[in-house]
Scaffold this motif. Structure first.
Motif, PDB file in Angstrom:
ATOM      1  N   SER A  62      41.669 -20.833 -60.852  1.00 30.53           N
ATOM      2  CA  SER A  62      42.757 -21.505 -61.580  1.00 30.53           C
ATOM      3  C   SER A  62      42.236 -22.190 -62.839  1.00 30.53           C
ATOM      4  O   SER A  62      42.874 -22.147 -63.904  1.00 30.53           O
ATOM      5  N   LEU A  63      41.061 -22.803 -62.730  1.00 25.40           N
ATOM      6  CA  LEU A  63      40.489 -23.518 -63.872  1.00 25.40           C
ATOM      7  C   LEU A  63      39.995 -22.579 -64.962  1.00 25.40           C
ATOM      8  O   LEU A  63      39.792 -23.002 -66.105  1.00 25.40           O
ATOM      9  N   ALA A  77      41.571 -27.475 -68.700  1.00 23.81           N
ATOM     10  CA  ALA A  77      41.737 -28.899 -68.984  1.00 23.81           C
ATOM     11  C   ALA A  77      42.679 -29.582 -68.005  1.00 23.81           C
ATOM     12  O   ALA A  77      43.154 -30.697 -68.265  1.00 23.81           O
ATOM     13  N   CYS A  78      42.933 -28.951 -66.861  1.00 25.60           N
ATOM     14  CA  CYS A  78      43.886 -29.509 -65.895  1.00 25.60           C
ATOM     15  C   CYS A  78      43.194 -30.560 -65.017  1.00 25.60           C
ATOM     16  O   CYS A  78      42.417 -30.225 -64.121  1.00 25.60           O
ATOM     17  N   THR A  79      43.491 -31.813 -65.276  1.00 26.87           N
ATOM     18  CA  THR A  79      42.889 -32.917 -64.518  1.00 26.87           C
ATOM     19  C   THR A  79      43.278 -32.865 -63.052  1.00 26.87           C
ATOM     20  O   THR A  79      42.465 -33.126 -62.164  1.00 26.87           O
ATOM     21  N   MET A 137      38.075 -27.571 -79.951  1.00 30.28           N
ATOM     22  CA  MET A 137      37.249 -28.666 -79.436  1.00 30.28           C
ATOM     23  C   MET A 137      37.683 -29.095 -78.031  1.00 30.28           C
ATOM     24  O   MET A 137      37.235 -30.123 -77.524  1.00 30.28           O
ATOM     25  N   SER A 138      38.565 -28.299 -77.406  1.00 29.93           N
ATOM     26  CA  SER A 138      39.079 -28.561 -76.053  1.00 29.93           C
ATOM     27  C   SER A 138      39.864 -29.870 -75.972  1.00 29.93           C
ATOM     28  O   SER A 138      39.988 -30.451 -74.889  1.00 29.93           O
ATOM     29  N   LYS A 139      40.416 -30.312 -77.089  1.00 26.13           N
ATOM     30  CA  LYS A 139      41.252 -31.511 -77.079  1.00 26.13           C
ATOM     31  C   LYS A 139      42.715 -31.062 -76.975  1.00 26.13           C
ATOM     32  O   LYS A 139      43.483 -31.132 -77.955  1.00 26.13           O
ATOM     33  N   ALA A 171      46.572 -24.483 -70.626  1.00 20.60           N
ATOM     34  CA  ALA A 171      45.234 -25.051 -70.461  1.00 20.60           C
ATOM     35  C   ALA A 171      45.281 -26.363 -69.688  1.00 20.60           C
ATOM     36  O   ALA A 171      44.364 -26.690 -68.925  1.00 20.60           O
ATOM     37  N   LEU A 172      46.386 -27.103 -69.854  1.00 21.88           N
ATOM     38  CA  LEU A 172      46.542 -28.388 -69.157  1.00 21.88           C
ATOM     39  C   LEU A 172      47.144 -28.228 -67.757  1.00 21.88           C
ATOM     40  O   LEU A 172      47.322 -29.216 -67.041  1.00 21.88           O
ATOM     41  N   GLY A 173      47.478 -26.979 -67.383  1.00 16.27           N
ATOM     42  CA  GLY A 173      48.007 -26.722 -66.045  1.00 16.27           C
ATOM     43  C   GLY A 173      49.459 -27.083 -65.870  1.00 16.27           C
ATOM     44  O   GLY A 173      49.947 -27.213 -64.734  1.00 16.27           O
TER      45      GLY A 173
END
Length: 425
Positions: A96-97, A102-104, A3-5, A36-38
């Motif tokens: 990169s994304l 999910a990298c803010t 769910m991309s959480k 995924a969060l970078g």
């Protein structure tokens, strides 16, 4: 994760390896979530731990490869950003994304670069998504302020920058852009006030100073160039006005005010082809009756400019009287008469013959009220009437001076035999 959480997934994965430090599947989940969060540093540490537990696990090599790709693209992002090559930054951020969706941090940077590229809607949508998930994200609020500022919505931009500084008092980018925005606004307003007070030199100086503050603010700079062009026009510096109007249009090709000002300058400079082109662009943007009239006037002036200017040939104004025209013809005809230049070189003779013919044509048209009216109205060009076709300069000369032949005039010291015969091809 499905769910991309990724933040919530990471919490669970960390809890799992806390309960069982040798749980390789848990460590794989930690790696994937961090990637995924970078978070490259935590990803690296988790991969090291996973490799210690299962060095031959295929996930180690696969995720190490993805991590290296992300690191390489982030280096490319930094190099391009330092060079202010924002298109290339966006390109590498997209790559990169793909690895860190999910990298803010990367998303905010992309939104910022989109704003620099003038893609404000995309930038705002991206920043809005981030703020919706985290209302305290100062970087995303800063980007929203940037978009407002670059679209000349200064007051709302100020409120965003002030909000950023409440959340992060040391936010350098927000401090810098807030100062620029405030200074640019003040100088523009001072310039407008000076212009309205008739202090043209001061207004020019203030607009010029404002233009040095922030080259990225396309909307405001286009207005400043247009304002400075208006000042130059008032000062009679038409070429400078054209240059500034062009600069404004390079920033905003649909800037109607700058197009109209440049077209007017071209008309005053008698560059009618350029004026017609600009008025055509104006009419494409705004088909008002006034703009159509301006285009028609420019087209008429262009047509008239392509004809011989008989007033200029005789050296008289367009409102010259019949007597003025006669006097001018008498003077010019004697100056350019072929007999006067009998001893000149062949080139000079041809030049004087040409001028003598033009003087005769000019007098033949301007001395006849009907022909002059048609000439002034441009009817010869619109209706295919050749106004010079029936003019014989010899006949005009003889008709004007009567029976007195060319030989009756003293051209520079010598008397020439009576009469001359001269045929124009």
């Amino acid at each position: 994760m499905m769910m991309s959480k990724y933040k919530e997934a990471l919490e669970d994965a960390r809890r799992s390896v806390t309960l069982n430090p040798k749980f390789t599947k848990g460590w794989i989940r930690v790696v994937k979530c961090c990637l995924a969060l970078g978070d490259t540093s935590t990803t690296d540490n988790a991969l090291t731990r996973l490799a210690e537990l299962e060095p031959n696990n295929p996930a180690v090599a696969e995720e190490r490869k993805n991590l290296n790709i992300l690191k390489r693209h982030e280096e490319d992002v930094k190099k391009a950003y330092d060079k202010k090559d924002y298109r290339r930054v966006v390109y590498y951020l997209d790559r990169s994304l793909d690895v860190a969706p999910a990298c803010t941090r990367l998303k905010v940077l992309k939104a910022e670069c989109l704003a620099y590229l003038g893609r404000y809607q995309e930038a705002q949508e991206l920043a809005n998504d981030i703020v919706s998930a985290d209302q305290t994200n100062a970087d995303a609020i800063y980007v929203r302020g940037m978009c407002l500022y670059y679209q000349d919505n200064v007051e709302r931009a100020f409120s965003h920058f002030q909000h950023v500084l409440k959340l992060a008092p040391d936010h350098k980018k927000a401090i810098d852009i807030y100062k620029k925005a405030r200074k640019m606004k003040d100088l523009k307003e001072q310039g407008n006030e000076a212009f309205n007070s008739g202090k043209l030199a001061e207004a020019y100086s203030l607009y010029s100073e404002a233009l040095t503050i922030d080259p990225n603010n396309i909307s405001t700079n286009s207005k400043l160039y247009s304002n400075r062009a208006t000042v130059s026009y008032k000062l009679g510096r038409l070429n400078e006005a054209v240059t500034d109007c062009t600069a404004a249009l390079n920033l905003d090709s649909k800037y109607l005010k700058a197009l109209l000002r440049r077209a007017k300058c071209y008309m005053d400079l008698e560059q009618f082809e350029e004026a017609v082109q600009d008025y055509e662009k104006v009419c494409n943007l705004d088909k008002s009756r006034e703009n159509k009239r301006l285009l028609a006037d420019a087209k008429f002036a262009l047509k008239r400019s392509k004809r011989k200017d008989y007033y200029k040939i005789l050296g008289v104004e367009r409102n010259a009287s019949t007597d003025d025209i006669k006097k001018a013809y008498r003077k010019r005809a004697l100056v350019h008469h072929p007999d006067r230049h009998a001893n000149a070189s062949d080139g000079e003779k041809k030049e004087q013959e040409k001028k003598f013919k033009e003087v005769g044509e000019a007098y033949g048209i301007l001395s006849d009220p009907k022909k002059r009216a048609r000439y002034d109205n441009g009817q010869d060009m619109d209706e295919g009437f050749d106004i010079s076709n029936d003019i014989d300069p010899n006949n005009v000369f003889q008709a004007f001076f009567g029976d007195q032949s060319a030989g009756g005039f003293n051209f520079g010291g010598g008397q020439f035999p009576g009469g001359f015969t001269f045929h124009f091809q």
